[in-house]
Design an enzyme around this catalytic site. Structure first.
Site, PDB file in Angstrom:
ATOM      1  N   ASP A   1       0.816  -1.215   0.000  1.00 54.86           N
ATOM      2  CA  ASP A   1       0.000   0.000   0.000  1.00 54.86           C
ATOM      3  C   ASP A   1       0.854   1.270   0.000  1.00 54.86           C
ATOM      4  O   ASP A   1       2.085   1.211   0.181  1.00 54.86           O
ATOM      5  CB  ASP A   1      -0.961   0.001   1.203  1.00 54.86           C
ATOM      6  CG  ASP A   1      -0.299  -0.459   2.501  1.00 54.86           C
ATOM      7  OD1 ASP A   1       0.948  -0.472   2.569  1.00 54.86           O
ATOM      8  OD2 ASP A   1      -1.009  -0.807   3.448  1.00 54.86           O
TER       9      ASP A   1
ATOM     10  N   ASP B   1      -7.457  -2.995  14.484  1.00 57.34           N
ATOM     11  CA  ASP B   1      -8.840  -3.355  14.147  1.00 57.34           C
ATOM     12  C   ASP B   1      -8.905  -4.564  13.212  1.00 57.34           C
ATOM     13  O   ASP B   1      -9.944  -4.860  12.633  1.00 57.34           O
ATOM     14  CB  ASP B   1      -9.574  -2.159  13.525  1.00 57.34           C
ATOM     15  CG  ASP B   1      -8.884  -1.666  12.245  1.00 57.34           C
ATOM     16  OD1 ASP B   1      -7.895  -2.288  11.812  1.00 57.34           O
ATOM     17  OD2 ASP B   1      -9.329  -0.641  11.688  1.00 57.34           O
TER      18      ASP B   1
ATOM     19  N   HIS C   1      -7.183  -5.035  10.359  1.00 58.38           N
ATOM     20  CA  HIS C   1      -7.033  -4.828   8.912  1.00 58.38           C
ATOM     21  C   HIS C   1      -5.686  -5.347   8.407  1.00 58.38           C
ATOM     22  O   HIS C   1      -4.701  -5.341   9.142  1.00 58.38           O
ATOM     23  CB  HIS C   1      -7.248  -3.357   8.522  1.00 58.38           C
ATOM     24  CG  HIS C   1      -6.162  -2.409   8.918  1.00 58.38           C
ATOM     25  ND1 HIS C   1      -6.337  -1.412   9.853  1.00 58.38           N
ATOM     26  CD2 HIS C   1      -4.879  -2.273   8.499  1.00 58.38           C
ATOM     27  CE1 HIS C   1      -5.223  -0.726   9.979  1.00 58.38           C
ATOM     28  NE2 HIS C   1      -4.315  -1.225   9.169  1.00 58.38           N
TER      29      HIS C   1
ATOM     30  N   GLU D   1      -9.582  -1.742   5.446  1.00 56.79           N
ATOM     31  CA  GLU D   1     -10.235  -1.406   6.704  1.00 56.79           C
ATOM     32  C   GLU D   1     -11.506  -2.246   6.886  1.00 56.79           C
ATOM     33  O   GLU D   1     -11.996  -2.845   5.919  1.00 56.79           O
ATOM     34  CB  GLU D   1     -10.580   0.088   6.692  1.00 56.79           C
ATOM     35  CG  GLU D   1      -9.365   1.003   6.604  1.00 56.79           C
ATOM     36  CD  GLU D   1      -8.598   1.135   7.921  1.00 56.79           C
ATOM     37  OE1 GLU D   1      -8.584   0.164   8.704  1.00 56.79           O
ATOM     38  OE2 GLU D   1      -8.006   2.205   8.154  1.00 56.79           O
TER      39      GLU D   1
HETATM   40  C1  GLP Z   1      -0.784   0.225   8.594  1.00 52.69           C
HETATM   41  C2  GLP Z   1      -0.311  -0.553   7.372  1.00 52.69           C
HETATM   42  C3  GLP Z   1      -0.459  -2.049   7.592  1.00 52.69           C
HETATM   43  C4  GLP Z   1       0.211  -2.428   8.911  1.00 52.69           C
HETATM   44  C5  GLP Z   1      -0.486  -1.723  10.043  1.00 52.69           C
HETATM   45  C6  GLP Z   1       0.114  -2.074  11.401  1.00 52.69           C
HETATM   46  O1  GLP Z   1      -2.159   0.329   8.635  1.00 52.69           O
HETATM   47  N1  GLP Z   1      -1.028  -0.197   6.194  1.00 52.69           N
HETATM   48  O2  GLP Z   1       0.129  -2.750   6.498  1.00 52.69           O
HETATM   49  O3  GLP Z   1       0.122  -3.822   9.079  1.00 52.69           O
HETATM   50  O4  GLP Z   1      -0.325  -0.315   9.823  1.00 52.69           O
HETATM   51  O5  GLP Z   1       1.283  -1.336  11.627  1.00 52.69           O
HETATM   52  P1  GLP Z   1       2.316  -1.631  12.779  1.00 52.69           P
HETATM   53  O6  GLP Z   1       3.136  -2.777  12.303  1.00 52.69           O
HETATM   54  O7  GLP Z   1       3.121  -0.376  12.884  1.00 52.69           O
HETATM   55  O8  GLP Z   1       1.555  -1.952  14.002  1.00 52.69           O
END
Ligand code: GLP
Length: 270
Positions: free
Chosen positions: A67, A136, A138, A143
């Site tokens: 993304d 959440d 995702h 989302e």
């Molecule tokens: C963002 C990214 C996800 C990632 C999530 C969790 O939303 N788009 O790909 O998995 O954050 O991030 P973190 O690893 O910092 O908890």
């Protein structure tokens, strides 16, 4: 789903990197799906170490990131392209032209998303998709409520995701509201998924992902439909799982099988 519970963050990083490194050794021209966020950072550090100290060769590897924020230039310190560049690509011998991150600058969203899907197809599909998970539930920026058949497209971020990501931007109002993300359907087409989670803040999402019903409200739960998913967790992230002991038992058997120690499993003669 293969659920591997390691002690802490470090062990998760090393274990996860081993799955990636095994693939790169076995299939040097493999296609890796990569993720951003805090979770895979340790794994990226370990891959860099394996490249430097053990000569792990990325010269034929192609990568596709999950993304990117919309409207954030590639050289902006919070763009996912910049994140990948700084935390992984520039430390490896990966060919820059073989690294792909969705184009957050193109305003022709539909065409650029279609093109991204096409490039994945042309590369032969993703062999191993690395994933983190939001609080959440995702995956990528899919989302709650995202179609479980969705493809690469533009998504609006939820308030919770914007708050969680504000730590990178300094304040909430600087976090982009839109992102381009691979869809759940895109992710499910990868040959193998490697989902990582660490820390107590992920315990609830991980329980729903692994043991809850499949629902578009927890897009990571769609991974239950995939035939080859490895989840690597630390003890905190796995602390809400009710079948922890069973997962440990399966893992022990798997390790013995891989090591060919069949007699330890009561198979054949000692
Ligand atoms: C963002 C990214 C996800 C990632 C999530 C969790 O939303 N788009 O790909 O998995 O954050 O991030 P973190 O690893 O910092 O908890």
């Amino acid at each position: 789903m293969r659920v591997v519970i390691e002690k802490g963050e470090n062990e998760v990083a090393i274990r996860a990197a081993r799955f990636v490194a095994d693939l790169v050794r076995r299939k040097p021209a493999c296609v890796l799906g990569l993720a951003t966020g805090g979770t895979p950072l340790g794994m990226y550090r370990e891959l860099i170490r394996l490249h430097r100290e053990e000569g792990l060769d990325f010269s034929r590897v192609t990568t596709f990131n999950l993304d990117e924020y919309v409207g954030v230039p590639e050289d902006h310190p919070q763009s996912y392209r910049y994140f990948m560049q700084e935390n992984l690509f520039k430390h490896l011998n990966v060919v820059p032209a073989k690294t792909h991150v969705p184009d957050g600058r193109s305003l022709d969203f539909e065409a650029s998303c279609r093109r991204y899907e096409q490039m994945i197809q042309e590369a032969g599909g993703i062999d191993l998709q690395v994933l983190g998970v939001g609080r959440d539930g995702h995956i990528a920026f899919n989302e709650p409520g995202s179609s479980l058949g969705s493809r690469t497209r533009v998504k609006s971020l939820t308030g919770e995701t914007i708050r969680d990501n504000a730590r990178f931007f300094g304040s909430e109002d600087q976090v982009p509201r839109l992102a381009i993300t691979m869809g759940v359907g895109t992710i499910l087409e990868s040959q193998r998924c490697l989902l990582l989670a660490t820390g107590a803040a992920k315990a609830s999402a991980i329980r729903s992902t692994i043991e809850g019903p499949i629902t578009a409200q927890i897009t990571a739960s769609a991974l239950q439909l995939h035939r080859d998913v490895i989840v690597v967790l630390d003890e905190e992230a796995g602390s809400w799982l009710t079948r922890r002991e069973y997962y440990a038992e399966v893992e022990r058997a798997q390790t013995l099988l891989e090591a060919g120690q069949l007699h330890e499993l009561g198979i054949g003669n000692p």
